[in-house]
Design a protein around this motif. Sequence first.
Motif, mmCIF file in Angstrom:
data_model
loop_
_atom_site.group_PDB
_atom_site.id
_atom_site.type_symbol
_atom_site.label_atom_id
_atom_site.label_comp_id
_atom_site.label_asym_id
_atom_site.label_seq_id
_atom_site.Cartn_x
_atom_site.Cartn_y
_atom_site.Cartn_z
ATOM 1 N N ARG A 144 9.648 24.443 1.828
ATOM 2 C CA ARG A 144 9.186 24.745 3.112
ATOM 3 C C ARG A 144 7.597 24.822 3.551
ATOM 4 O O ARG A 144 7.070 25.425 2.381
ATOM 5 N N THR A 145 7.138 24.419 4.532
ATOM 6 C CA THR A 145 5.768 24.601 4.752
ATOM 7 C C THR A 145 5.556 25.846 5.659
ATOM 8 O O THR A 145 6.127 25.942 6.618
ATOM 9 N N VAL A 146 4.427 26.650 5.155
ATOM 10 C CA VAL A 146 4.432 27.786 5.909
ATOM 11 C C VAL A 146 2.722 28.134 5.940
ATOM 12 O O VAL A 146 1.870 27.840 5.179
ATOM 13 N N PRO A 147 2.383 28.607 7.272
ATOM 14 C CA PRO A 147 1.097 28.752 7.746
ATOM 15 C C PRO A 147 0.543 30.219 6.823
ATOM 16 O O PRO A 147 1.333 31.177 6.747
ATOM 17 N N GLY A 148 -0.649 30.267 6.775
ATOM 18 C CA GLY A 148 -1.079 31.370 6.060
ATOM 19 C C GLY A 148 -2.018 32.156 7.210
ATOM 20 O O GLY A 148 -2.192 31.457 8.327
ATOM 21 N N GLU A 149 -2.768 32.904 6.542
ATOM 22 C CA GLU A 149 -3.573 34.053 7.713
ATOM 23 C C GLU A 149 -4.773 33.200 8.027
ATOM 24 O O GLU A 149 -5.520 32.347 7.224
ATOM 25 N N PRO A 150 -5.128 33.002 9.423
ATOM 26 C CA PRO A 150 -6.273 32.400 9.887
ATOM 27 C C PRO A 150 -7.603 32.802 9.220
ATOM 28 O O PRO A 150 -7.525 33.786 9.133
ATOM 29 N N ILE A 151 -8.365 31.431 8.860
ATOM 30 C CA ILE A 151 -9.649 31.906 8.234
ATOM 31 C C ILE A 151 -10.754 31.766 9.082
ATOM 32 O O ILE A 151 -10.837 30.507 9.563
ATOM 33 N N PRO A 152 -11.508 32.984 9.604
ATOM 34 C CA PRO A 152 -12.652 32.460 10.534
ATOM 35 C C PRO A 152 -13.723 31.579 9.896
ATOM 36 O O PRO A 152 -13.950 31.740 8.533
ATOM 37 N N ALA A 153 -14.323 30.878 10.779
ATOM 38 C CA ALA A 153 -15.361 29.803 10.512
ATOM 39 C C ALA A 153 -16.826 31.012 10.031
ATOM 40 O O ALA A 153 -16.658 31.991 10.534
ATOM 41 N N ALA A 189 -4.968 33.488 21.365
ATOM 42 C CA ALA A 189 -3.441 33.624 21.175
ATOM 43 C C ALA A 189 -2.825 32.223 20.680
ATOM 44 O O ALA A 189 -1.674 32.493 19.863
ATOM 45 N N SER A 190 -2.942 31.132 20.746
ATOM 46 C CA SER A 190 -2.698 29.929 20.073
ATOM 47 C C SER A 190 -2.676 30.017 18.557
ATOM 48 O O SER A 190 -1.837 29.412 18.098
ATOM 49 N N VAL A 191 -3.826 30.565 18.171
ATOM 50 C CA VAL A 191 -4.080 30.407 16.894
ATOM 51 C C VAL A 191 -2.972 31.650 16.234
ATOM 52 O O VAL A 191 -2.508 31.191 15.182
ATOM 53 N N ARG A 192 -2.922 32.648 16.870
ATOM 54 C CA ARG A 192 -1.998 33.635 16.282
ATOM 55 C C ARG A 192 -0.457 33.020 16.256
ATOM 56 O O ARG A 192 0.187 33.349 15.406
ATOM 57 N N ARG A 193 -0.110 32.506 17.389
ATOM 58 C CA ARG A 193 1.386 31.914 17.423
ATOM 59 C C ARG A 193 1.422 30.867 16.176
ATOM 60 O O ARG A 193 2.410 31.059 15.544
ATOM 61 N N LEU A 194 0.487 30.105 16.101
ATOM 62 C CA LEU A 194 0.537 29.132 15.063
ATOM 63 C C LEU A 194 0.668 29.819 13.682
ATOM 64 O O LEU A 194 1.628 29.286 12.665
ATOM 65 N N ALA A 195 -0.100 30.766 13.533
ATOM 66 C CA ALA A 195 -0.129 31.390 12.309
ATOM 67 C C ALA A 195 1.115 32.372 11.730
ATOM 68 O O ALA A 195 1.752 32.636 10.658
ATOM 69 N N HIS A 196 1.439 32.950 12.760
ATOM 70 C CA HIS A 196 2.548 33.974 12.647
ATOM 71 C C HIS A 196 3.992 33.725 13.410
ATOM 72 O O HIS A 196 4.772 34.605 13.296
ATOM 73 N N ALA A 253 0.698 -1.043 -0.096
ATOM 74 C CA ALA A 253 -0.050 0.070 -0.042
ATOM 75 C C ALA A 253 0.934 1.551 -0.218
ATOM 76 O O ALA A 253 1.767 0.958 0.773
ATOM 77 N N LEU A 254 0.616 2.207 -0.834
ATOM 78 C CA LEU A 254 1.287 3.416 -0.798
ATOM 79 C C LEU A 254 0.455 4.351 -0.346
ATOM 80 O O LEU A 254 -0.830 4.631 -1.011
ATOM 81 N N CYS A 255 0.723 5.076 0.807
ATOM 82 C CA CYS A 255 0.016 6.007 1.478
ATOM 83 C C CYS A 255 0.499 7.452 1.327
ATOM 84 O O CYS A 255 1.878 7.544 1.626
ATOM 85 N N VAL A 256 -0.141 8.439 0.808
ATOM 86 C CA VAL A 256 0.005 9.816 0.504
ATOM 87 C C VAL A 256 -0.714 10.816 1.367
ATOM 88 O O VAL A 256 -1.949 10.618 1.459
ATOM 89 N N ALA A 257 -0.233 11.691 1.854
ATOM 90 C CA ALA A 257 -1.003 12.423 2.555
ATOM 91 C C ALA A 257 -0.593 13.933 2.744
ATOM 92 O O ALA A 257 0.739 14.213 2.970
ATOM 93 N N LEU A 258 -1.355 15.286 2.381
ATOM 94 C CA LEU A 258 -0.799 16.537 2.207
ATOM 95 C C LEU A 258 -1.801 17.241 3.516
ATOM 96 O O LEU A 258 -2.879 17.044 3.601
ATOM 97 N N LEU A 259 -1.307 17.855 4.170
ATOM 98 C CA LEU A 259 -1.686 18.493 5.480
ATOM 99 C C LEU A 259 -1.948 20.009 4.990
ATOM 100 O O LEU A 259 -1.079 20.759 4.759
ATOM 101 N N ASP A 260 -3.066 20.291 4.884
ATOM 102 C CA ASP A 260 -3.551 21.598 4.138
ATOM 103 C C ASP A 260 -3.980 22.532 5.269
ATOM 104 O O ASP A 260 -4.039 23.955 4.753
ATOM 105 N N GLY A 261 -4.363 22.276 6.369
ATOM 106 C CA GLY A 261 -4.769 23.293 7.247
ATOM 107 C C GLY A 261 -4.968 22.602 8.617
ATOM 108 O O GLY A 261 -5.262 21.361 8.739
#
Lengths: 210, 210
Positions: B180-189, B200-207, A73-81
């Motif tokens: 590299r993987t970078v976070p973007g601006e938080p998107i509110p529901a 604060a946890s979300v601000r730290r994660l994003a910025h 099994a090849l497993c691929v995952a991309l974490l988008d958010g």
Amino acid sequence: MDKITRHPERSMLDRTKLDAVLDAAAVGTLATVVDGMPWAVPMLYARDGDRIILHGSTGAGALRQVASGAPAALCVALLDGIVVADNLFNSSANYRSAVVRGHLTALTREESADALNALSDALIPGRSAEVRCHTKKELAATLTIALPISAGGWTVKVRDAPPSEPDGDGGAWAGVVPLRTVPGEPIPAPWVDQHTTVPASVRRLAHGAP
Amino acid sequence: MDKITRHPERSMLDRTKLDAVLDAAAVGTLATVVDGMPWAVPMLYARDGDRIILHGSTGAGALRQVASGAPAALCVALLDGIVVADNLFNSSANYRSAVVRGHLTALTREESADALNALSDALIPGRSAEVRCHTKKELAATLTIALPISAGGWTVKVRDAPPSEPDGDGGAWAGVVPLRTVPGEPIPAPWVDQHTTVPASVRRLAHGAP
């Protein structure tokens, strides 16, 4: 990703979606069974039509052992958010993932050259046309493996949504912190003269330019 | 990633390096054996000291089946760069990867609450202190699993280097395209008022701010 059976809507039977997920990533985990035990290794891969191409060294014993006919099994995952709800239970992740199940086949040296070009061009589009051909020695040292993408042999799951509804009054913040992978400026090897032209394939990879 | 047995220097026996790789990622592939066949699924995970915490739904049949005592491997890989040599054979990838092998254990409900907080805080540092506690109903619906990190039960591999020496005159460009993987601006529901304070946890994660 988690809670698989509770979110059947995240499983899709759409081959187009499978291909999109597979084509968006470059590294997957190849899992198989060796002597009754789970065996898992991260590998570069590429989709080439209806098959996945993998490669390793002919000197890699475990890989050679599983290359011919082993169920895998090849497993691929991309974490988008990261999905942030007003409680931990509803917090989650946005992701794209795919699992392709089938039996591995070792390609012949004759078949390998084209497959390795396809693998390279999936990682660095257009690169195979910029460099010399594979040598016989290189092909002899490379174990090229195919995993077929066959009907019923794959799963694709995508979550791309805000958190589920709040359990409070909705007054607390909830949402998604998106994540994306971005290329940086190409870093020349130490022996490369600074005036050397960067190949078109590398410029495209780094800058997304056509 | 590939050619494992030919590059023993990429395998390290340094637990600090293992922890650094495990802590840098959030998604891994859990591989095990079900009815003699390979079973692989992407999962959110976190390292909590000398164990890996995973979770799913108690309604997930396959996961429940493997949760108690099954031999398993968690494979984690981060792609850090595409290594472009002057030929395809020496082209490669820079990466960090880890495989942790061991037997899974299902945690009790009492043990789960702390483990789920650790999992959440690994993904969103500090988040567990900002929200209410888990409810009994939530804990009953959640299958929390631990995979021990034990001596001899893991492998960590890192490649962080330019391509190997050129086979030509070194006049062609070669180097690395970093990723590299970078976070973007938080998107509110959708239901979140735009004036709601972002935690604060979300601000730290994003910025990355403290």
